[in-house]
Write a protein that holds these residues in place. Structure first.
Motif: not given
Length: 375
Positions: A117, A152, A315, A335-336, A339
């Motif tokens: 990452n 990402h 995002n 995901q939130y 991210q």
């Protein structure tokens, strides 16, 4: 690339969603079930296993030793594992991950070692801890066969990293047909950048965390009518199998049946290209997914420059779109959680973002909506 076999079977086994004996304990991996999964995968011709220092709170690597390493000759498989250096408190701890991984796995070397990452502000920790020098040294000592990183982030960040680190043997990138032309994920552009640098790719998230297997009816119907005998999952994986410059496509499998189905689809389709009719059907399915009132964000990032709170606006807007496409709020909420480091609720409604937005998006209202949905 020095060591990576270019004939690696395209289907890779991702070991981050293994079967559990206790769903509330990520370390309680069902080893006997996992053994059956490993056997099915290898009997089907698979060889590539992907894990990480942090998967299942560290238990994934030990489980892989028990289910794979202790039961098969070393030449029968390749192992990838990862170091999450940006989350380590210091360089010594970050570097110690490799020896711990080797011990857990019960191997003398890993075939693929990833700095995990990389991208954004996280890259600074890898630089500060001199992780690039460390992995080069470990490769020279034979403890690592191939150096890589996962990320990402966008194409510009990838280009900069590969330019700064020509020693990299491979990269792991998110790619799938939903994200292919997405302005945030930039799957197509990232794969093009990797190819420009001559660096092969491991594909992650080919089914978008399972969302391209559980499609909304408006998209699933298009694919089912085009090929009634094909699984919905096969479309997602086949899209990635056909991409150039790809070593393996990872599937995070949780059951023996999932392994069996994925192996069957891979052996049936391999990297065969879609026919004209199939390509048209997939394009129509993507259009159906997008045929909702999506937010017209192009990721120009003008909104971010003057945001006093540093809110991750593009995002967050992309996640609102993802929920609209997939009709799965629970997935998007997960995901939130990682991210949106500066969450939507941090917005103070100053309007600076809306003044800068070329698309005239009602950003303040959209952020309030995201805070209600995901926080």
């Amino acid at each position: 690339m020095s060591e990576a076999p270019r004939n690696t079977p395209r289907l890779g086994f991702g070991c981050m969603r293994l079967p559990l004996l206790d769903r509330n304990d990520p370390t309680s991996i069902d080893i006997e079930h996992f053994k059956r999964m490993v056997d099915t995968f290898i009997e089907g011709g698979g060889t590539y296993f992907d894990t990480a220092f942090v998967y299942h709170d560290g238990a994934s690597e030990s489980a892989l030793r028990e289910a794979l390493v202790n039961r098969y000759p070393r030449e029968a498989y390749t192992i990838a594992t990862k170091c999450l250096a940006w989350a380590a408190p210091d360089a010594r701890t970050a570097r110690s991950n490799l020896e711990t991984s080797l011990e857990r796995l019960g191997v003398d070397y890993v075939d693929y070692y990833l700095l995990h990452n990389v991208g954004g502000a996280r890259t600074a920790k890898f630089d500060e801890y001199r992780m690039w020098d460390f992995v080069r040294e470990m490769k020279s000592q034979g403890k690592i066969r191939n150096i890589g990183f996962s990320m990402h982030d966008g194409a510009k960040a990838l280009d900069a990293l590969l330019t700064a680190h020509p020693e990299v043997d491979f990269v792991q990138l998110q790619a799938n047909y939903l994200d292919w032309d997405d302005p945030i994920v930039q799957s197509r552009r990232c794969l093009e950048i990797a190819r420009k640098h001559g660096v092969p790719v491991i594909v992650m998230e080919p089914a978008r965390g399972g969302r391209l297997i559980e499609l909304p009816e408006r998209a699933a119907t298009v694919l089912e009518q085009a090929a009634p005998g094909n699984s919905i999952a096969s479309w997602a994986y086949r899209f990635c199998y056909g991409l150039p410059n790809v070593i393996a496509v990872l599937s995070g499998m949780s059951t023996t049946e999932q392994v069996r189905e994925n192996v069957s689809d891979w052996k049936r389709f391999g990297s065969d290209p879609f026919s004209i009719e199939e390509r048209r059907a997939l394009d129509d399915a993507v259009k159906a997914l997008h045929a909702v009132g999506s937010i017209p964000c192009t990721n120009c990032r003008y909104c971010v420059k003057d945001c006093p709170q540093g809110v991750a606006i593009p995002n967050i807007l992309a996640l609102l779109n993802l929920e609209a496409y997939t009709e799965n709020r629970a997935f998007v909420k997960g995901q939130y959680s990682w991210q949106a480091k500066a969450p939507a609720s941090a917005c103070i409604s100053c309007g600076a973002c809306e003044d800068m937005c070329p698309q005239k998006i009602d950003i303040v209202d959209r952020l309030a909506e995201a805070a209600r949905r995901y926080e």
